[in-house]
Design an enzyme around this catalytic site. Structure first.
Site, mmCIF file in Angstrom:
data_model
loop_
_atom_site.group_PDB
_atom_site.id
_atom_site.type_symbol
_atom_site.label_atom_id
_atom_site.label_comp_id
_atom_site.label_asym_id
_atom_site.label_seq_id
_atom_site.Cartn_x
_atom_site.Cartn_y
_atom_site.Cartn_z
ATOM 1 N N HIS A 33 0.688 -1.189 -0.433
ATOM 2 C CA HIS A 33 0.028 -0.359 -0.260
ATOM 3 C C HIS A 33 0.669 1.044 -0.171
ATOM 4 O O HIS A 33 0.635 2.151 -0.729
ATOM 5 C CB HIS A 33 -0.782 -0.005 1.169
ATOM 6 C CG HIS A 33 -1.272 -1.194 1.374
ATOM 7 N ND1 HIS A 33 -3.087 -1.232 1.027
ATOM 8 C CD2 HIS A 33 -1.370 -2.103 2.687
ATOM 9 C CE1 HIS A 33 -3.548 -2.443 1.318
ATOM 10 N NE2 HIS A 33 -3.088 -2.900 2.021
HETATM 11 O O1 RIB Z 1 -5.425 0.245 4.617
HETATM 12 C C1 RIB Z 1 -3.897 0.326 4.199
HETATM 13 C C2 RIB Z 1 -3.039 1.431 4.910
HETATM 14 O O2 RIB Z 1 -3.356 1.148 6.415
HETATM 15 C C3 RIB Z 1 -1.523 1.146 5.049
HETATM 16 O O3 RIB Z 1 -1.467 3.204 5.364
HETATM 17 C C4 RIB Z 1 -1.045 0.612 5.849
HETATM 18 O O4 RIB Z 1 0.507 0.362 6.629
HETATM 19 C C5 RIB Z 1 -2.341 0.935 7.351
HETATM 20 O O5 RIB Z 1 -1.876 2.525 7.655
#
Ligand code: RIB
Ligand code: CA
Length: 312
Positions: free
Chosen positions: A240
């Site tokens: 992500h």
């Molecule tokens: O949904 C993914 C996000 O949530 C990413 O930033 C992960 O690190 C969590 O913070």
């Protein structure tokens, strides 16, 4: 080449984060990229409490040799609601149990105040502000100094789930769910926003071989990255938070769509839901967000590996 030797030609960047293993990889990607000049890291309660995310950010910067980049700790809880909404996807310590030394202290200024000061002191439109955790600090900065987020060149935000289900509730992605009011304030701030929702980060898939190859780099950063990613991939094999940083380096890896976006901050079943209206040939369409919706995953993984391979 490390950050300091090329910093004066580099893009000035601030990263707001909640390390978290994918945050840690995003920080290592930035540290390994001479195109990026990290001005500061701000941290927020998210994956783990803000004390944990702050010390984790300090540890990752020290691992990468960025001892002079300050870490400013921020919000302990969302704007609305009394408790931080954390998760255990990244382990109790937020780094998958990987032990790392912490060589420098956390700065004393609150992250929201630091964001206001840094954006006010910098030339308008110069700083790229990457946000890869709940948006509490950015919203607090905007409430402290209305218009301050518009002084950034862009906000590059990992968050939301537009045409795909959420990952923390059926309708909400974690960063938006953890502080939905902050997310809505930031999305409506008038700043130039490039959003990286689950729609695109679900395409950023790590393979076991790719993760294992970091151990083969024979470096402290490679070995730590392999261990952290191995722990993280068991629950969430998606990169992500590397996406916004990779976009700074190679934007053409991503496909984008303009949309009108607002976030449901009301308590209830759709709390944190990102309501996106994509472009239709109708009058009055006024997009406030560019949403990345595709990525060349092969090229993304190659870029991340190449940049982290420059670290010791
Ligand atoms: O949904 C993914 C996000 O949530 C990413 O930033 C992960 O690190 C969590 O913070
Ligand atoms: Ca994060």
């Amino acid at each position: 080449m490390n950050q300091t030797t090329s910093q004066h030609h580099a893009i000035p960047v601030i990263i707001d984060c909640d390390p978290g293993i994918d945050d840690a990889l995003a920080l290592l990607l930035a540290a390994g990229s001479s195109e990026i000049g990290l001005r500061a890291i701000t941290t927020v309660a998210g994956n783990r409490p803000v004390q944990t995310t702050s010390h984790n950010a300090r540890k990752i910067l020290d691992l990468a040799g960025l001892h002079e980049v300050p870490v400013y700790a921020g919000a302990q809880r969302p704007l609305y609601g009394s408790e931080a909404r954390c998760n255990l996807v990244h382990g109790e310590d937020g780094l998958g149990g990987v032990q790392l030394p912490e060589q420098r202290p956390i700065a004393g200024e609150h992250a929201a105040n630091a964001l206001v000061r840094l954006l006010q002191d910098a030339e308008a439109g110069s700083i790229e502000l990457v946000a890869i955790g709940p948006l509490s600090n950015l919203a607090m900065a905007e409430l402290l100094a209305p218009g301050i987020l518009r002084r950034a060149r862009r906000l590059l935000v990992m968050g939301g789930a537009l045409r795909v289900p959420g990952n923390i509730t059926p309708t909400a992605e974690f960063n938006f769910y953890a502080d939905p009011l902050a997310a809505d304030i930031v999305m409506r701030s008038g700043a130039q926003i490039v959003l990286f929702p689950l729609d695109v980060t679900h395409q950023a898939i790590m393979s076991a071989d790719w993760i294992a190859s970091f151990a083969g780099l024979g470096t402290r950063c490679g070995t730590a990255a392999a261990a952290m990613l191995k722990a993280y991939a068991e629950l969430d094999p998606l990169l992500h938070d590397a996406c916004p940083v990779a976009y700074l380096l190679q934007p053409r890896l991503f496909g984008e769509e303009a949309c009108e976006l607002q976030v449901d901050w009301r308590p209830g079943a759709t709390e944190g839901y990102a309501l996106a209206r994509f472009f239709h040939k109708r009058r009055g369409f006024a997009p406030n967000v560019q949403a990345a919706t595709t990525v060349d995953n092969h090229a993304l993984l190659a870029l991340v590996k190449q940049k982290i391979d420059t670290l010791s």
